[in-house]
Design a protein around this motif. Structure first.
Motif, mmCIF file in Angstrom:
data_model
loop_
_atom_site.group_PDB
_atom_site.id
_atom_site.type_symbol
_atom_site.label_atom_id
_atom_site.label_comp_id
_atom_site.label_asym_id
_atom_site.label_seq_id
_atom_site.Cartn_x
_atom_site.Cartn_y
_atom_site.Cartn_z
ATOM 1 N N GLY A 93 9.039 -5.250 65.398
ATOM 2 C CA GLY A 93 10.184 -4.947 64.551
ATOM 3 C C GLY A 93 9.773 -4.707 63.111
ATOM 4 O O GLY A 93 10.264 -3.786 62.444
ATOM 5 N N VAL A 94 8.859 -5.544 62.612
ATOM 6 C CA VAL A 94 8.355 -5.350 61.245
ATOM 7 C C VAL A 94 7.620 -4.013 61.148
ATOM 8 O O VAL A 94 7.827 -3.237 60.208
ATOM 9 C CB VAL A 94 7.425 -6.502 60.838
ATOM 10 C CG1 VAL A 94 6.848 -6.258 59.437
ATOM 11 C CG2 VAL A 94 8.164 -7.838 60.874
ATOM 12 N N ALA A 95 6.759 -3.742 62.127
ATOM 13 C CA ALA A 95 5.977 -2.504 62.107
ATOM 14 C C ALA A 95 6.881 -1.276 62.154
ATOM 15 O O ALA A 95 6.640 -0.284 61.444
ATOM 16 C CB ALA A 95 5.002 -2.484 63.285
ATOM 17 N N LEU A 96 7.941 -1.326 62.960
ATOM 18 C CA LEU A 96 8.853 -0.194 63.041
ATOM 19 C C LEU A 96 9.531 0.056 61.695
ATOM 20 O O LEU A 96 9.661 1.206 61.251
ATOM 21 C CB LEU A 96 9.906 -0.449 64.118
ATOM 22 C CG LEU A 96 10.908 0.677 64.377
ATOM 23 C CD1 LEU A 96 10.191 1.971 64.750
ATOM 24 C CD2 LEU A 96 11.885 0.276 65.473
ATOM 25 N N GLY A 97 9.922 -1.012 61.018
ATOM 26 C CA GLY A 97 10.523 -0.858 59.697
ATOM 27 C C GLY A 97 9.561 -0.251 58.691
ATOM 28 O O GLY A 97 9.937 0.611 57.883
ATOM 29 N N VAL A 168 11.981 -10.789 59.243
ATOM 30 C CA VAL A 168 12.023 -9.827 60.343
ATOM 31 C C VAL A 168 13.456 -9.299 60.423
ATOM 32 O O VAL A 168 14.399 -10.079 60.514
ATOM 33 C CB VAL A 168 11.633 -10.469 61.687
ATOM 34 C CG1 VAL A 168 11.769 -9.459 62.823
ATOM 35 C CG2 VAL A 168 10.200 -11.003 61.623
ATOM 36 N N SER A 169 13.606 -7.999 60.361
ATOM 37 C CA SER A 169 14.929 -7.390 60.456
ATOM 38 C C SER A 169 15.380 -7.369 61.911
ATOM 39 O O SER A 169 14.740 -6.750 62.765
ATOM 40 C CB SER A 169 14.902 -5.962 59.897
ATOM 41 O OG SER A 169 16.092 -5.276 60.244
ATOM 42 N N ALA A 170 16.487 -8.018 62.189
ATOM 43 C CA ALA A 170 17.026 -7.990 63.544
ATOM 44 C C ALA A 170 17.484 -6.580 63.915
ATOM 45 O O ALA A 170 17.515 -6.220 65.091
ATOM 46 C CB ALA A 170 18.189 -8.972 63.661
ATOM 47 N N ALA A 171 17.823 -5.762 62.907
ATOM 48 C CA ALA A 171 18.198 -4.378 63.185
ATOM 49 C C ALA A 171 17.008 -3.605 63.742
ATOM 50 O O ALA A 171 17.155 -2.775 64.654
ATOM 51 C CB ALA A 171 18.725 -3.706 61.915
ATOM 52 N N MET A 172 15.807 -3.877 63.211
ATOM 53 C CA MET A 172 14.612 -3.200 63.719
ATOM 54 C C MET A 172 14.237 -3.716 65.107
ATOM 55 O O MET A 172 13.740 -2.966 65.945
ATOM 56 C CB MET A 172 13.448 -3.383 62.745
ATOM 57 C CG MET A 172 13.603 -2.629 61.440
ATOM 58 S SD MET A 172 13.647 -0.821 61.647
ATOM 59 C CE MET A 172 15.418 -0.512 61.475
ATOM 60 N N ILE A 173 14.497 -5.009 65.365
ATOM 61 C CA ILE A 173 14.298 -5.541 66.721
ATOM 62 C C ILE A 173 15.228 -4.817 67.694
ATOM 63 O O ILE A 173 14.823 -4.402 68.793
ATOM 64 C CB ILE A 173 14.575 -7.059 66.746
ATOM 65 C CG1 ILE A 173 13.536 -7.829 65.900
ATOM 66 C CG2 ILE A 173 14.592 -7.583 68.186
ATOM 67 C CD1 ILE A 173 12.143 -7.815 66.452
ATOM 68 N N ALA A 174 16.481 -4.635 67.291
ATOM 69 C CA ALA A 174 17.446 -3.951 68.152
ATOM 70 C C ALA A 174 17.077 -2.483 68.345
ATOM 71 O O ALA A 174 17.213 -1.941 69.450
ATOM 72 C CB ALA A 174 18.845 -4.074 67.550
ATOM 73 N N LEU A 175 16.610 -1.831 67.277
ATOM 74 C CA LEU A 175 16.234 -0.420 67.395
ATOM 75 C C LEU A 175 15.021 -0.248 68.307
ATOM 76 O O LEU A 175 14.981 0.681 69.136
ATOM 77 C CB LEU A 175 15.941 0.164 66.010
ATOM 78 C CG LEU A 175 15.555 1.644 65.981
ATOM 79 C CD1 LEU A 175 16.645 2.502 66.613
ATOM 80 C CD2 LEU A 175 15.277 2.089 64.554
#
Length: 210
Positions: A93-97, A168-175
């Protein structure tokens, strides 16, 4: 719509539409008060996404207690809604952001390592380079532990730029979960990524008294 939950660094809950639009992204920076805030954060996310199709959960690496609270909450919530769980490594998730942010800025990200504090004078790190055809971070090295004093040398050997994450952005985890579901991929197993044994273990069987 997808609900995302992560408790590897603080407590984060988000709701996104399937196309990636962020409907709500809530965060509590308190590294210890997971159980006290996660219910309220989930209520806010549910108000924005009343009929989620999936629940995405960050699987760590992270502390034992924090991860268990988030994973238990996600499983109970998904069970109540009758929707599946999608496990995602928190570092993904962090990496995606990072990668999406650099893409918007037209910056060349290169190879990098997501680094989080694992306590006990250790860091957890995962190494990434670019996005694949499914729009997911390419993980070159799974999460591992390193003594704090050794980490920079290890990352230099891997030719990876260090990126320290404090949330950690939960939005990026969801994406990440949404993209994995669309691609028919599994990003993580069902067990948390603790990387080491918990501080507290079950007691041994009582000794016999003669």
């Amino acid at each position: 719509m997808i609900i995302g939950i992560d408790t590897s660094l603080g407590t984060a809950v988000a709701a996104i539409a399937r196309d990636g639009e962020v409907l709500v992204d809530e965060q509590s920076a308190n590294p210890l008060g997971h159980a006290e805030v996660i219910g309220d954060l989930l209520r806010r996310a549910t108000a924005a996404a009343p009929a989620p199709a999936h629940v995405a959960i960050g699987m760590g690496p992270g502390p034992f207690t924090g991860l268990r609270v988030g994973i238990a909450a996600a499983r109970v919530y998904a069970l109540g809604r009758g929707v599946p769980i999608v496990p995602v490594p928190s570092h993904d998730g962090v990496a995606l952001g990072v990668l999406l942010g650099d893409a918007l800025a037209h910056a060349d990200t290169g190879r990098f390592a997501v680094v989080t504090d694992a306590r006990r004078r250790e860091f957890a790190y995962s190494v990434y380079e670019g996005l694949d055809d499914d729009g997911l971070p390419v993980r070159l090295a799974d999460a591992a532990l390193s003594p704090r004093d050794d980490l920079d040398a290890r990352l230099a050997d891997l030719e990876a730029v260090r990126i320290d994450a404090t949330r950690v952005s939960a939005a990026m985890i969801a994406l990440a979960a949404a993209r994995a579901v669309d691609a028919g991929r599994t990003l993580a197993g069902g067990e948390p990524l603790y990387l080491r044994s918990p501080d507290v273990v079950a007691a041994h069987a009582p000794k016999r008294v003669s």
